[in-house]
Design a protein around this motif. Structure first.
Motif, PDB file in Angstrom:
ATOM      1  N   SER A 209     -10.182 -92.157 130.128  1.00 28.86           N
ATOM      2  CA  SER A 209     -11.249 -92.614 129.762  1.00 28.86           C
ATOM      3  C   SER A 209     -11.934 -93.670 130.122  1.00 28.86           C
ATOM      4  N   VAL A 210     -10.989 -94.654 128.633  1.00 25.11           N
ATOM      5  CA  VAL A 210     -11.603 -95.838 128.715  1.00 25.11           C
ATOM      6  C   VAL A 210     -11.042 -97.368 129.983  1.00 25.11           C
TER       7      VAL A 210
ATOM      8  N   ASP B  90     -15.308 -98.071 135.106  1.00 24.32           N
ATOM      9  CA  ASP B  90     -16.002 -98.866 133.907  1.00 24.32           C
ATOM     10  C   ASP B  90     -15.735 -99.350 132.769  1.00 24.32           C
TER      11      ASP B  90
ATOM     12  N   LYS C 196     -16.992 -99.315 129.779  1.00 26.75           N
ATOM     13  CA  LYS C 196     -17.725 -98.096 129.147  1.00 26.75           C
ATOM     14  C   LYS C 196     -17.380 -96.673 128.354  1.00 26.75           C
ATOM     15  N   GLY C 197     -18.323 -96.518 126.879  1.00 21.66           N
ATOM     16  CA  GLY C 197     -17.170 -96.306 125.981  1.00 21.66           C
ATOM     17  C   GLY C 197     -16.551 -96.273 125.531  1.00 21.66           C
ATOM     18  N   LEU C 198     -16.613 -98.003 125.103  1.00 23.58           N
ATOM     19  CA  LEU C 198     -15.590 -98.771 124.545  1.00 23.58           C
ATOM     20  C   LEU C 198     -15.923 -98.712 122.950  1.00 23.58           C
ATOM     21  N   SER C 199     -15.750 -98.386 122.155  1.00 23.12           N
ATOM     22  CA  SER C 199     -16.527 -98.280 120.952  1.00 23.12           C
ATOM     23  C   SER C 199     -15.028-100.000 120.027  1.00 23.12           C
TER      24      SER C 199
ATOM     25  N   LEU D 244     -20.287-103.932 127.967  1.00 27.61           N
ATOM     26  CA  LEU D 244     -20.084-102.505 127.158  1.00 27.61           C
ATOM     27  C   LEU D 244     -21.810-102.643 126.389  1.00 27.61           C
ATOM     28  N   ALA D 245     -22.014-101.854 125.534  1.00 31.28           N
ATOM     29  CA  ALA D 245     -22.884-101.370 125.793  1.00 31.28           C
ATOM     30  C   ALA D 245     -23.497-101.797 124.098  1.00 31.28           C
TER      31      ALA D 245
ATOM     32  N   ASN E 257     -22.279-100.050 120.519  1.00 34.43           N
ATOM     33  CA  ASN E 257     -20.706 -99.867 121.030  1.00 34.43           C
ATOM     34  C   ASN E 257     -20.096-100.663 119.956  1.00 34.43           C
TER      35      ASN E 257
ATOM     36  N   ASP F  53     -12.847 -97.575 118.536  1.00 32.43           N
ATOM     37  CA  ASP F  53     -11.321 -97.699 119.511  1.00 32.43           C
ATOM     38  C   ASP F  53     -10.496 -98.951 119.095  1.00 32.43           C
TER      39      ASP F  53
END
Ligand code: NAI
Ligand code: A1CAB
Length: 349
Positions: free
Chosen positions: A75-76, A80, A83-86, A108-109, A112, A144
């Motif tokens: 996923s990470v 991208d 994306k989705g990484l916290s 990076l959102a 997140n 993460d």
């Protein structure tokens, strides 16, 4: 992991102990343009959503990302990687803040990222959640990655509060100078997955240089996540030998300061040579940024670029006779680097 990295050019780096180089994101249109870090910083301070530019000697856009996606499929590190990484950022000062700007610019959102920095005040970008140290230590779901960018003198008193996150599986990425993997691990309870990175402040405009080393508890996925974060702000290299980080710190971690000092002293010398102050400042700034951009754009090594400026018997030769004298810049730089390396080792003890 070897497949996820671009091999180092053997000729150019044959003297360097084994390490792996992972290049940052591909260049964007506008390469070779005139920006200047100070301008980009101001623009970013005013418009936090404006993406950072990525220039430089880098692979084509997304080249490594595509390879990550094909080879790893996790996923990470898919198309991208951010994306989705916290991410929990502990310490949002000059270095933490510079990296944060780069991450947000690279996708990076905001939702997140959580920042904890009792001293950061309004400098945390809009839309990014700020929490107290107490709240940060008990974040759910756990992040993460926890990136730690507090001063080396305080990091070991700051980290124990995050031991629970480490125990739950959050990987820690510290950028603190002179703080070893073993010291970080110990402060986090003794069973932590820890990456140590040495970045530099050009990270704020996506032009950083970061060198990473990880302890053996860091999984491949977490390594890739840490690498993705640092690649989002520039070029990345890994070393296996942690002892090299002291020299890395001396050269690239502290290095931007030496270049800024060069600008200051060049301007000062210009004033001493009779130039009006503002003109001397402009000449010094433009000369250093222009020369840096030329070095970046050309395939030639710096010695060739230097020789291109130097007419036999001309003005540059006269100046270089002074700067390249046996007791001049080279031994001075060696002493400076050794002093920084020594200080990095001292901080570890
Ligand atoms: N500035 C640079 O060029 C580079 C710095 N570093 C490393 O980055 C780290 C930070 O350095 P700078 O950003 O220059 O310092 P800084 O002083 O600008 O930032 C440190 C931040 O940590 C915050 N802080 C203090 N106690 C805290 C706590 N308990 N919890 C959360 N935040 C806390 C402070 O309010 C401050 O904003 C250092 O360990 C340094 O060695 C590494 C590479 C380059
Ligand atoms: O001066 C320092 O200690 C930090 C580490 C590298 C750059 N700044």
């Amino acid at each position: 992991m070897a497949g996820a990295f671009r091999p180092v050019d053997g000729n150019r780096h044959s003297h360097v102990p084994p390490y792996r180089l992972a290049l940052g994101p591909g260049p964007e249109p506008g390469r070779g343009r005139r920006t200047g870090g100070h301008r980009a910083w101001r623009v970013r301070a005013l418009l936090p959503g404006v993406p950072v530019r990525h220039l430089g000697r880098q692979v084509g856009p997304g080249g490594h990302r595509r390879r990550f996606a094909r080879n790893r499929g996790r996923s990470v590190i898919m198309a991208d990687p951010l994306k989705g990484l916290s991410v929990l950022l502990v310490g949002c000062g000059k270095m933490g803040g510079a990296m944060l700007l780069g991450w947000l610019g690279q996708g990076l959102a905001r939702e997140n990222v959580v920042v904890v920095d009792p001293g950061a005040g309004t400098s945390v970008p809009e839309g990014v959640r700020s929490v107290t140290p107490e709240e940060a230590a008990h974040l759910t779901p756990r992040p993460d990655l926890c990136v730690v960018a507090v001063k080396p003198q305080t990091i070991k008193t700051v980290l124990p509060a995050y031991a629970a996150l480490a125990a739950q599986g959050t990987t820690f990425l510290s950028v603190a100078a002179g703080t070893t993997l073993a010291g970080l691990d110990q402060a986090l309870g003794g069973n932590a997955a820890v990456v140590r990175a040495m970045p530099n402040t050009p990270a704020a405009i996506g032009r950083g240089m970061s060198v990473l080393v990880a302890n053996d508890r860091v999984s491949d996925v977490a390594r890739a996540a840490a690498e993705a974060l640092m690649r989002a702000v520039g070029t990345v290299a890994w070393v296996e030998d942690e002892a090299l980080i002291d020299a890395v710190t001396a050269v690239s971690g502290s290095g931007p300061a030496y270049v800024f000092l060069l600008v200051e002293t060049l301007a000062e010398a210009g004033r001493a040579a009779g130039l009006p102050g503002d003109l001397a400042d402009l000449l010094a700034r433009q000369t250093v940024t222009g020369a840096g951009a030329l070095l970046d754009a050309m395939p030639d090594d710096p010695a060739t670029l230097r020789r291109n400026v130097t007419s036999p018997g001309g003005t540059t030769a006269a100046a270089l006779d002074v700067l390249m004298a046996e007791d001049a810049l080279a031994p001075l730089m060696r002493r400076a680097i050794l002093a920084a390396q020594h200080r990095s080792r001292e901080l570890a003890s």
